[in-house]
Design a protein around this motif. Structure first.
Motif, PDB file in Angstrom:
ATOM      1  N   GLU A  62      16.566  -0.141   7.842  1.00  0.00           N
ATOM      2  CA  GLU A  62      15.570  -0.611   6.884  1.00  0.00           C
ATOM      3  C   GLU A  62      15.193   0.537   5.959  1.00  0.00           C
ATOM      4  OE1 GLU A  62      13.657  -3.785  10.085  1.00  0.00           O
ATOM      5  OE2 GLU A  62      12.626  -1.907   9.610  1.00  0.00           O
ATOM      6  N   PHE A  63      14.977   0.223   4.697  1.00  0.00           N
ATOM      7  CA  PHE A  63      14.714   1.237   3.674  1.00  0.00           C
ATOM      8  C   PHE A  63      13.374   0.960   3.021  1.00  0.00           C
ATOM      9  CE2 PHE A  63      16.199   4.280   0.441  1.00  0.00           C
ATOM     10  CZ  PHE A  63      15.395   3.953  -0.636  1.00  0.00           C
ATOM     11  N   ILE A  64      12.456   1.918   3.097  1.00  0.00           N
ATOM     12  CA  ILE A  64      11.171   1.815   2.412  1.00  0.00           C
ATOM     13  C   ILE A  64      11.106   2.962   1.417  1.00  0.00           C
ATOM     14  CG2 ILE A  64       8.667   1.869   2.626  1.00  0.00           C
ATOM     15  CD1 ILE A  64      10.803   0.895   5.616  1.00  0.00           C
ATOM     16  N   GLY A  65      11.265   2.655   0.140  1.00  0.00           N
ATOM     17  CA  GLY A  65      11.340   3.675  -0.894  1.00  0.00           C
ATOM     18  C   GLY A  65       9.988   4.033  -1.481  1.00  0.00           C
ATOM     19  N   GLY A  66       9.866   5.285  -1.903  1.00  0.00           N
ATOM     20  CA  GLY A  66       8.641   5.718  -2.561  1.00  0.00           C
ATOM     21  C   GLY A  66       8.332   4.902  -3.797  1.00  0.00           C
ATOM     22  N   SER A  67       9.381   4.504  -4.515  1.00  0.00           N
ATOM     23  CA  SER A  67       9.165   3.692  -5.717  1.00  0.00           C
ATOM     24  C   SER A  67       8.518   2.359  -5.368  1.00  0.00           C
ATOM     25  CB  SER A  67      10.492   3.453  -6.434  1.00  0.00           C
ATOM     26  OG  SER A  67      11.454   2.904  -5.555  1.00  0.00           O
ATOM     27  N   ASP A  68       8.859   1.796  -4.209  1.00  0.00           N
ATOM     28  CA  ASP A  68       8.249   0.529  -3.793  1.00  0.00           C
ATOM     29  C   ASP A  68       6.784   0.715  -3.423  1.00  0.00           C
ATOM     30  OD1 ASP A  68      10.606  -0.900  -4.159  1.00  0.00           O
ATOM     31  OD2 ASP A  68      11.316  -0.395  -2.162  1.00  0.00           O
ATOM     32  N   LEU A  69       6.476   1.802  -2.715  1.00  0.00           N
ATOM     33  CA  LEU A  69       5.090   2.063  -2.349  1.00  0.00           C
ATOM     34  C   LEU A  69       4.223   2.239  -3.596  1.00  0.00           C
ATOM     35  CD1 LEU A  69       5.578   4.596   0.602  1.00  0.00           C
ATOM     36  CD2 LEU A  69       5.261   2.122   0.725  1.00  0.00           C
ATOM     37  N   LEU A  70       4.755   2.924  -4.596  1.00  0.00           N
ATOM     38  CA  LEU A  70       3.992   3.170  -5.815  1.00  0.00           C
ATOM     39  C   LEU A  70       3.819   1.912  -6.658  1.00  0.00           C
ATOM     40  CD1 LEU A  70       5.496   6.610  -6.871  1.00  0.00           C
ATOM     41  CD2 LEU A  70       3.214   6.189  -5.939  1.00  0.00           C
ATOM     42  N   ARG A  71       4.891   1.120  -6.780  1.00  0.00           N
ATOM     43  CA  ARG A  71       4.804  -0.038  -7.670  1.00  0.00           C
ATOM     44  C   ARG A  71       4.068  -1.215  -7.041  1.00  0.00           C
ATOM     45  NH1 ARG A  71       8.757  -4.075  -6.983  1.00  0.00           N
ATOM     46  NH2 ARG A  71      10.214  -3.658  -5.275  1.00  0.00           N
ATOM     47  N   LEU A  72       4.042  -1.283  -5.696  1.00  0.00           N
ATOM     48  CA  LEU A  72       3.424  -2.435  -5.031  1.00  0.00           C
ATOM     49  C   LEU A  72       1.977  -2.185  -4.624  1.00  0.00           C
ATOM     50  CD1 LEU A  72       6.433  -3.522  -2.790  1.00  0.00           C
ATOM     51  CD2 LEU A  72       5.662  -4.558  -4.927  1.00  0.00           C
ATOM     52  N   THR A  73       1.553  -0.920  -4.563  1.00  0.00           N
ATOM     53  CA  THR A  73       0.147  -0.630  -4.290  1.00  0.00           C
ATOM     54  C   THR A  73      -0.644  -0.768  -5.583  1.00  0.00           C
ATOM     55  OG1 THR A  73       0.795   0.954  -2.567  1.00  0.00           O
ATOM     56  CG2 THR A  73      -1.474   1.067  -3.387  1.00  0.00           C
ATOM     57  N   PRO A  74      -1.688  -1.585  -5.628  1.00  0.00           N
ATOM     58  CA  PRO A  74      -2.458  -1.757  -6.876  1.00  0.00           C
ATOM     59  C   PRO A  74      -2.995  -0.426  -7.392  1.00  0.00           C
ATOM     60  CG  PRO A  74      -3.065  -3.442  -5.285  1.00  0.00           C
ATOM     61  CD  PRO A  74      -2.189  -2.457  -4.547  1.00  0.00           C
ATOM     62  N   ALA A  75      -2.915  -0.239  -8.702  1.00  0.00           N
ATOM     63  CA  ALA A  75      -3.367   1.009  -9.320  1.00  0.00           C
ATOM     64  C   ALA A  75      -4.827   1.291  -8.992  1.00  0.00           C
ATOM     65  CB  ALA A  75      -3.162   0.947 -10.828  1.00  0.00           C
ATOM     66  N   GLU A  76      -5.642   0.231  -8.920  1.00  0.00           N
ATOM     67  CA  GLU A  76      -7.050   0.453  -8.628  1.00  0.00           C
ATOM     68  C   GLU A  76      -7.265   0.975  -7.205  1.00  0.00           C
ATOM     69  OE1 GLU A  76      -6.356  -4.102  -8.376  1.00  0.00           O
ATOM     70  OE2 GLU A  76      -5.678  -2.387  -9.603  1.00  0.00           O
ATOM     71  N   VAL A  77      -6.362   0.593  -6.302  1.00  0.00           N
ATOM     72  CA  VAL A  77      -6.461   1.090  -4.928  1.00  0.00           C
ATOM     73  C   VAL A  77      -6.100   2.574  -4.881  1.00  0.00           C
ATOM     74  CG1 VAL A  77      -5.521   0.912  -2.596  1.00  0.00           C
ATOM     75  CG2 VAL A  77      -6.047  -1.163  -3.895  1.00  0.00           C
ATOM     76  N   LEU A  78      -5.036   2.962  -5.569  1.00  0.00           N
ATOM     77  CA  LEU A  78      -4.661   4.371  -5.624  1.00  0.00           C
ATOM     78  C   LEU A  78      -5.757   5.195  -6.284  1.00  0.00           C
ATOM     79  CD1 LEU A  78      -0.907   4.023  -6.676  1.00  0.00           C
ATOM     80  CD2 LEU A  78      -1.776   4.657  -4.421  1.00  0.00           C
ATOM     81  N   ALA A  79      -6.276   4.704  -7.380  1.00  0.00           N
ATOM     82  CA  ALA A  79      -7.321   5.429  -8.094  1.00  0.00           C
ATOM     83  C   ALA A  79      -8.568   5.589  -7.225  1.00  0.00           C
ATOM     84  CB  ALA A  79      -7.665   4.700  -9.391  1.00  0.00           C
ATOM     85  N   HIS A  80      -8.954   4.523  -6.547  1.00  0.00           N
ATOM     86  CA  HIS A  80     -10.144   4.572  -5.696  1.00  0.00           C
ATOM     87  C   HIS A  80      -9.925   5.481  -4.486  1.00  0.00           C
ATOM     88  CE1 HIS A  80     -13.787   3.252  -3.676  1.00  0.00           C
ATOM     89  NE2 HIS A  80     -13.059   2.965  -2.585  1.00  0.00           N
ATOM     90  N   SER A  81      -8.736   5.405  -3.891  1.00  0.00           N
ATOM     91  CA  SER A  81      -8.458   6.190  -2.686  1.00  0.00           C
ATOM     92  C   SER A  81      -8.483   7.689  -2.944  1.00  0.00           C
ATOM     93  CB  SER A  81      -7.083   5.806  -2.120  1.00  0.00           C
ATOM     94  OG  SER A  81      -7.047   4.454  -1.734  1.00  0.00           O
ATOM     95  N   TYR A  82      -7.977   8.094  -4.120  1.00  0.00           N
ATOM     96  CA  TYR A  82      -7.791   9.517  -4.376  1.00  0.00           C
ATOM     97  C   TYR A  82      -8.645  10.039  -5.526  1.00  0.00           C
ATOM     98  CZ  TYR A  82      -3.881   8.192  -1.472  1.00  0.00           C
ATOM     99  OH  TYR A  82      -3.120   7.679  -0.462  1.00  0.00           O
ATOM    100  N   CYS A  83      -9.632   9.244  -5.947  1.00  0.00           N
ATOM    101  CA  CYS A  83     -10.547   9.644  -7.023  1.00  0.00           C
ATOM    102  C   CYS A  83      -9.762  10.012  -8.287  1.00  0.00           C
ATOM    103  CB  CYS A  83     -11.428  10.807  -6.566  1.00  0.00           C
ATOM    104  SG  CYS A  83     -12.837  11.129  -7.669  1.00  0.00           S
ATOM    105  N   LEU A  84      -8.943   9.067  -8.727  1.00  0.00           N
ATOM    106  CA  LEU A  84      -8.111   9.262  -9.905  1.00  0.00           C
ATOM    107  C   LEU A  84      -8.582   8.367 -11.038  1.00  0.00           C
ATOM    108  CD1 LEU A  84      -4.629   9.202  -8.118  1.00  0.00           C
ATOM    109  CD2 LEU A  84      -5.966  11.227  -8.748  1.00  0.00           C
TER     110      LEU A  84
END
Length: 235
Positions: free
Chosen positions: A131-153
């Motif tokens: 099974e392959f879990i790529g970094g590109s998939d993690l980045l594109r499928l995680t909502p931008a607002e979640v990333l921004a909120h999680s890491y204060c971005l």
């Protein structure tokens, strides 16, 4: 221990296969991956492999295999296999040349970067279909607002930065990445290869492109993980 459920008296039993008949992904004529799994060779047990060809600076994108360990063997050329040890939180870089291997434990985050042209790697897995879990998939499928909120971005900047990532990368940088092309052309005129360490002295092997183009291959879901398959299995 290898496990096979094959009926060896069957007229359909297979003992040999040409990997060039199962292209997993192709970026161009110098950067592509062939694959072999139990779906191509039905006598295989718990083993599969990827046949990887890379030119200088090309990278098998950061990823992990949640169901398999990976042994990377260098057939020709040179590459750096990098992985993160989740127990020590260290980034480890292992240059390999022909005859050398690097081992990636199951589910560890890792990537491979070619440091010379005509690099040929074999990635061997202890699973019939990794099974392959790529970094590109993690980045594109995680909502931008979640990333921004999680890491204060800045959410707008996160969206803008990640917007080009619409599919799985597999081999980066993409063929139309202008930043990589300019850097690679400049490096061709000024760089030399550090033979003792197996990486370019100008060091771009460890840099990551910021713009992406994506292959046509689409993922299929297998259980809780991701594998990439066509009608022939992997690839």
């Amino acid at each position: 221990m290898a496990i096979s459920y094959m009926d060896y008296t069957s007229p359909y039993v297979q003992f040999t296969y040409d990997l060039s008949d199962n292209l997993f992904f192709k970026k161009n004529d110098r950067n592509y991956i062939n694959a072999l799994s139990i779906k191509q060779l039905n006598t295989l047990g718990n083993v599969s492999l990827l046949d990887i060809y890379l030119s200088t600076g090309n990278i098998v994108e950061p990823h992990y295999h949640q169901n398999a360990s990976e042994l990377v063997y260098c057939v020709s050329g040179a590459a750096v296999v990098s992985l993160i040890n989740p127990f020590t939180q260290e980034l480890l870089n292992f240059p390999i040349r022909p005859g050398q291997v690097a081992n990636v434990p199951q589910a560890w985050w890792h990537y491979e970067i070619a440091t010379v042209d005509n690099t040929h790697l074999l990635a061997v897995f202890d699973a019939p279909i990794p099974e392959f879990i790529g970094g590109s998939d993690l980045l594109r499928l995680t909502p931008a607002e979640v990333l921004a909120h999680s890491y204060c971005l800045d959410e707008a900047k996160v969206k803008e930065t990640l917007a080009p990532i619409t599919r799985t990368v597999f081999i980066g940088p993409p063929h139309d990445c202008k930043k990589y092309q300019a850097r690679h052309q400049a490096a061709d005129h000024t760089a030399h290869i550090d033979q003792s360490h197996g990486h370019p002295a100008y060091g771009y092997s460890y840099q990551h492109p910021q713009k992406y183009d994506f292959p046509q291959q689409q993922p299929v879901i297998i259980g809780n993980g991701r594998a990439f398959a066509n009608s022939n299995g992997i690839g």
